[in-house]
Design a protein around this motif. Sequence first.
Motif, PDB file in Angstrom:
ATOM      1  N   ALA A 283      -5.196   4.692  -2.706  1.00  0.00           N
ATOM      2  CA  ALA A 283      -5.993   4.915  -1.554  1.00  0.00           C
ATOM      3  C   ALA A 283      -7.470   5.282  -1.555  1.00  0.00           C
ATOM      4  O   ALA A 283      -7.366   6.519  -2.446  1.00  0.00           O
ATOM      5  CB  ALA A 283      -4.652   5.610  -1.170  1.00  0.00           C
ATOM      6  N   ASP A 284      -7.653   5.559  -0.202  1.00  0.00           N
ATOM      7  CA  ASP A 284      -9.341   6.348  -0.602  1.00  0.00           C
ATOM      8  C   ASP A 284     -10.571   6.442  -1.579  1.00  0.00           C
ATOM      9  O   ASP A 284     -11.361   6.903  -1.999  1.00  0.00           O
ATOM     10  CB  ASP A 284      -9.341   7.628   0.049  1.00  0.00           C
TER      11      ASP A 284
ATOM     12  N   VAL B  42      -7.323   5.622  -7.553  1.00  0.00           N
ATOM     13  CA  VAL B  42      -6.142   4.681  -7.983  1.00  0.00           C
ATOM     14  C   VAL B  42      -4.871   6.328  -8.833  1.00  0.00           C
ATOM     15  O   VAL B  42      -5.784   6.397  -9.659  1.00  0.00           O
ATOM     16  CB  VAL B  42      -5.980   3.625  -9.053  1.00  0.00           C
ATOM     17  N   THR B  43      -3.687   6.049  -9.023  1.00  0.00           N
ATOM     18  CA  THR B  43      -3.220   6.888  -9.249  1.00  0.00           C
ATOM     19  C   THR B  43      -2.165   5.597 -10.370  1.00  0.00           C
ATOM     20  O   THR B  43      -1.643   5.002  -9.262  1.00  0.00           O
ATOM     21  CB  THR B  43      -2.785   7.458  -8.518  1.00  0.00           C
ATOM     22  N   PHE B  44      -1.184   6.227 -11.999  1.00  0.00           N
ATOM     23  CA  PHE B  44      -0.422   5.053 -12.079  1.00  0.00           C
ATOM     24  C   PHE B  44       0.644   6.049 -12.786  1.00  0.00           C
ATOM     25  O   PHE B  44       0.389   7.350 -13.385  1.00  0.00           O
ATOM     26  CB  PHE B  44      -1.808   4.828 -13.579  1.00  0.00           C
TER      27      PHE B  44
ATOM     28  N   LYS C 173       0.462  -1.276  -0.038  1.00  0.00           N
ATOM     29  CA  LYS C 173      -0.179   0.032  -0.244  1.00  0.00           C
ATOM     30  C   LYS C 173       0.739   1.260  -0.002  1.00  0.00           C
ATOM     31  O   LYS C 173      -0.152   2.062  -0.963  1.00  0.00           O
ATOM     32  CB  LYS C 173      -0.880  -0.148   0.778  1.00  0.00           C
ATOM     33  N   THR C 174       1.862   1.787   0.940  1.00  0.00           N
ATOM     34  CA  THR C 174       2.931   2.383   0.773  1.00  0.00           C
ATOM     35  C   THR C 174       3.770   2.821  -0.210  1.00  0.00           C
ATOM     36  O   THR C 174       3.366   3.478  -1.135  1.00  0.00           O
ATOM     37  CB  THR C 174       3.427   2.297   1.829  1.00  0.00           C
TER      38      THR C 174
END
Length: 151
Positions: free
Chosen positions: A138-139, A142-144, A95-96
């Motif tokens: 996160a929450d 999603v980012t790529f 996750k980090t």
Amino acid sequence: MIGLFLQMGEGYKRIKKSTTLDISFNSETETYDFIADKNPTESLKSYSPQISQDLTMIKGEDDFEYIYEQMMKSVPNNEEVNTKALLVFMFDGDKTKGYKAWEVDAKLIFDTLSGVDSKINFNINFASDIRVGVAKVADGAVTFTEGTSEV
């Protein structure tokens, strides 16, 4: 575990109400019968990946609302649905730091609508080269980031 996301409007949303996630690579090969070899040699020419989906129709779910809307607009008009797909390999990372991921331009091809099973069956055909990178979730967002595959 693999997370499948489609670009729906401004961002990616996860396909959540499907019961399958099989990626067919559909390899195309060519066989050569070289004079110096005893047996023919098979060489890879290309892959043409696609993902078959059977989405359960649940009103109010983001994935169903988007797919249903696209089906209702495109099928009667014989139009293509172009979007982006993101495959997040959630077993390869954390996750980090993020997870290894593939992003592609994609075409949605509708197959069947089952009123009995309450499912829309469709294919997600890869329509570009695969962009390799890292996705962070996160929450619900999603980012790529392309080009970074270290997690």
